[in-house]
Design a protein around this motif. Structure first.
Motif, short mmCIF file in Angstrom:
data_model
loop_
_atom_site.label_atom_id
_atom_site.label_comp_id
_atom_site.label_asym_id
_atom_site.label_seq_id
_atom_site.Cartn_x
_atom_site.Cartn_y
_atom_site.Cartn_z
N ILE A 1 0.85 -1.19 0.00
CA ILE A 1 0.00 0.00 0.00
C ILE A 1 0.89 1.24 0.00
O ILE A 1 2.08 1.18 0.31
N GLY A 2 0.29 2.35 -0.38
CA GLY A 2 0.98 3.64 -0.32
C GLY A 2 0.27 4.56 0.65
O GLY A 2 -0.94 4.45 0.87
N ILE A 3 1.02 5.46 1.26
CA ILE A 3 0.46 6.40 2.23
C ILE A 3 0.83 7.81 1.82
O ILE A 3 2.01 8.12 1.60
N LEU A 4 -0.17 8.66 1.72
CA LEU A 4 0.03 10.08 1.44
C LEU A 4 -0.24 10.84 2.74
O LEU A 4 -1.39 11.10 3.10
N ASN B 1 -0.20 7.17 -10.64
CA ASN B 1 0.81 6.44 -11.43
C ASN B 1 1.17 5.11 -10.78
O ASN B 1 1.40 4.11 -11.47
N SER B 2 1.22 5.08 -9.47
CA SER B 2 1.52 3.83 -8.76
C SER B 2 0.40 2.82 -8.95
O SER B 2 0.65 1.62 -9.07
N PHE B 3 -0.85 3.29 -8.99
CA PHE B 3 -1.98 2.40 -9.24
C PHE B 3 -1.91 1.82 -10.64
O PHE B 3 -2.08 0.62 -10.85
N LYS B 4 -1.66 2.66 -11.63
CA LYS B 4 -1.63 2.19 -13.00
C LYS B 4 -0.51 1.18 -13.22
O LYS B 4 -0.65 0.25 -14.03
N GLY B 5 0.59 1.37 -12.55
CA GLY B 5 1.70 0.44 -12.69
C GLY B 5 1.53 -0.84 -11.90
O GLY B 5 2.36 -1.74 -11.99
N GLY B 6 0.45 -0.93 -11.10
CA GLY B 6 0.20 -2.13 -10.32
C GLY B 6 1.16 -2.29 -9.15
O GLY B 6 1.31 -3.39 -8.62
N GLU B 7 1.78 -1.20 -8.73
CA GLU B 7 2.77 -1.28 -7.65
C GLU B 7 2.13 -1.38 -6.28
O GLU B 7 2.71 -1.96 -5.36
N ILE B 8 0.94 -0.82 -6.12
CA ILE B 8 0.25 -0.84 -4.84
C ILE B 8 -1.22 -1.17 -5.05
O ILE B 8 -1.75 -1.05 -6.15
N LYS B 9 -1.88 -1.62 -3.98
CA LYS B 9 -3.29 -2.00 -4.04
C LYS B 9 -4.20 -1.02 -3.31
O LYS B 9 -5.41 -1.03 -3.50
N MET B 10 -3.62 -0.19 -2.45
CA MET B 10 -4.44 0.76 -1.68
C MET B 10 -3.59 1.98 -1.33
O MET B 10 -2.37 1.87 -1.19
N GLY C 1 -10.20 -0.87 -7.79
CA GLY C 1 -11.50 -1.51 -7.92
C GLY C 1 -11.60 -2.52 -9.04
O GLY C 1 -12.69 -3.06 -9.26
N THR C 2 -10.51 -2.81 -9.77
CA THR C 2 -10.60 -3.83 -10.82
C THR C 2 -10.80 -5.22 -10.22
O THR C 2 -11.29 -6.11 -10.90
N VAL D 1 -5.05 -3.05 -19.76
CA VAL D 1 -5.47 -2.44 -21.02
C VAL D 1 -6.98 -2.23 -21.05
O VAL D 1 -7.47 -1.15 -21.40
N MET D 2 -7.73 -3.26 -20.68
CA MET D 2 -9.17 -3.24 -20.83
C MET D 2 -9.85 -2.41 -19.73
O MET D 2 -10.81 -1.67 -20.01
N ILE D 3 -9.38 -2.51 -18.51
CA ILE D 3 -10.06 -1.86 -17.38
C ILE D 3 -9.42 -0.52 -17.03
O ILE D 3 -10.12 0.49 -16.86
N LYS D 4 -8.09 -0.50 -16.92
CA LYS D 4 -7.41 0.73 -16.50
C LYS D 4 -7.09 1.67 -17.65
O LYS D 4 -6.81 2.85 -17.43
N GLY D 5 -7.08 1.13 -18.89
CA GLY D 5 -6.79 1.98 -20.04
C GLY D 5 -5.33 2.32 -20.22
O GLY D 5 -4.99 3.33 -20.84
N THR D 6 -4.44 1.49 -19.69
CA THR D 6 -3.00 1.75 -19.82
C THR D 6 -2.49 1.27 -21.17
O THR D 6 -3.16 0.52 -21.88
N GLY D 7 -1.28 1.68 -21.50
CA GLY D 7 -0.68 1.32 -22.77
C GLY D 7 0.52 0.43 -22.59
O GLY D 7 0.77 -0.13 -21.52
N LEU D 8 1.30 0.32 -23.66
CA LEU D 8 2.46 -0.56 -23.67
C LEU D 8 3.52 -0.12 -22.68
O LEU D 8 4.32 -0.95 -22.22
N GLU D 9 3.53 1.16 -22.33
CA GLU D 9 4.55 1.65 -21.39
C GLU D 9 4.38 1.05 -20.01
O GLU D 9 5.32 1.04 -19.21
N VAL D 10 3.20 0.51 -19.71
CA VAL D 10 2.94 -0.11 -18.41
C VAL D 10 3.05 -1.63 -18.48
O VAL D 10 3.53 -2.27 -17.55
N ILE D 11 2.61 -2.21 -19.59
CA ILE D 11 2.52 -3.68 -19.70
C ILE D 11 3.65 -4.27 -20.53
O ILE D 11 3.58 -5.45 -20.91
#
Length: 366
Positions: free
Chosen positions: A49-52, A87-96, A122-123, A329-339
């Protein structure tokens, strides 16, 4: 009755003299017990998880230490801004992400209303609710049940990114895509080729003017086309009936799906090369591919909850990488730079299976 006993005895002979069938019959229960014992866990373990922390006081630091000290969460990122969190969410680095607001300590001392914001991915709605409940319990334990229930107490607020309606489709559609393509490609291809060998027609085909590689390709092409049709059907159903729009690049999704389909076709061909009967081919296909896909791909159970050995084994499952790609790709809408990493691994698996299948096929022809 005597004839029945003779047939039963004959079947026993068939089973006992086939070592691969014996391995499946006795190895499968062991594998299932291990998987069901370790993989089927609803407990949250070491979730990143990440903390702000916008307050940056001693009390907020104590809260972070409390969260990091338990076995459920691992504070992987101390975030500095909401953009970094996204950005951390899109990269799949953290869950919360836990957002501690400004003047958190001051409002807590004065007894004013405080909202700790919990942002989850929420995916995967089931896992998102799980980690939310675990985090809520930690907060309640730290500040006390009475304070949390009062009007002026700490009140966690939850937000579901990518799935605000809390639908189940964003979770199971990518998994169903991976599972169906696996069954069509691996099981059907393996059985179709072995059926030729069992009936004796495979030898007739091999001595024909056609090259062996052409014969295998001709067997695989129909299942490739069928898999693409099924892929398109799943996408149409997800958009029309499940109201699940494809947020990412459709062409990219099809290209990566093609890699995954070819990988499964090669796996089915390899199984057909190594087996001589339809029964063994079906058992290997089901036990060796479908069961690990269900258990270790992240579709049904979070990989983070599993022991480290099973997490390492899951990296060998092509469906794991495809499932992650489809979700991004389908749910988060990310591109090749992430996957790109998952795509490269999937492509490497396809190339490796191609080399092994060609090598083994040549050996069998000699």
């Amino acid at each position: 009755m005597k004839q029945l006993l003779i047939f039963v005895q004959k079947e026993f002979y068939h089973v006992l003299r086939d070592k691969r069938t014996l391995l499946i019959l006795f190895g499968m229960p062991v594998v299932q017990v291990l998987l069901f014992g370790f993989a089927l866990s609803t407990e949250v373990k070491n979730t990143k998880i990440g903390i702000l922390d916008q307050d940056k006081t001693q009390i907020s630091a104590e809260l972070i230490s409390k969260i990091n000290a338990n076995q459920y969460f691992d504070v992987d990122k101390n975030l500095k801004s909401i953009n970094q969190a996204e950005n951390s969410f899109k990269g799949g680095e953290i869950k919360m992400i836990l957002v501690i607001p400004q003047q958190f300590t001051e409002n807590l001392i004065l007894g004013k209303k405080i909202q700790l914001q919990l942002i989850t991915d929420g995916t995967d709605i089931n896992f998102a609710n799980q980690i939310y409940n675990f985090m809520s319990n930690i907060l309640m334990d730290y500040y006390g049940q009475r304070t949390l229930q009062s009007f002026s107490g700490v009140q966690p607020e939850i937000r579901m990114l990518y799935n605000p309606q809390l639908k189940g489709a964003p979770n199971f559609v990518p998994g169903v895509m991976a599972l169906i393509l696996l069954i069509i490609c691996v099981l059907m291809t393996a059985v179709a080729i072995v059926r030729e060998k069992e009936s004796g027609t495979m030898e007739v085909l091999l001595v024909s003017p056609m090259k062996p590689s052409t014969i295998i390709l001709a067997k695989a092409i129909p299942y490739f086309i069928l898999s693409m049709v099924i892929l398109i059907s799943i996408m149409i159903l997800s958009v029309t009936l499940l109201d699940l729009p494809i947020k990412g690049n459709l062409i990219l999704l099809f290209l990566i799906s093609t890699i995954f389909i070819i990988t499964n076709l090669l796996l089915g061909i390899l199984i057909s090369i190594l087996t001589d009967t339809q029964q063994v081919a079906m058992l290997i296909s089901l036990v060796g591919t479908m069961l690990p896909t269900l258990m270790l791909s992240g579709f049904m159970f979070p990989i983070e909850n599993m022991p480290v050995p099973l997490q390492l084994i899951s990296n060998l499952i092509p469906a794991k990488w495809y499932y992650e790609i489809v979700k991004n790709v389908m749910i988060k809408g990310t591109g090749l730079e992430v996957i790109w990493k998952q795509t490269l691994i999937l492509f490497a698996m396809m190339a490796l299976l191609f080399v092994i299948a060609v090598k083994k096929f040549k050996v069998r022809l000699e």
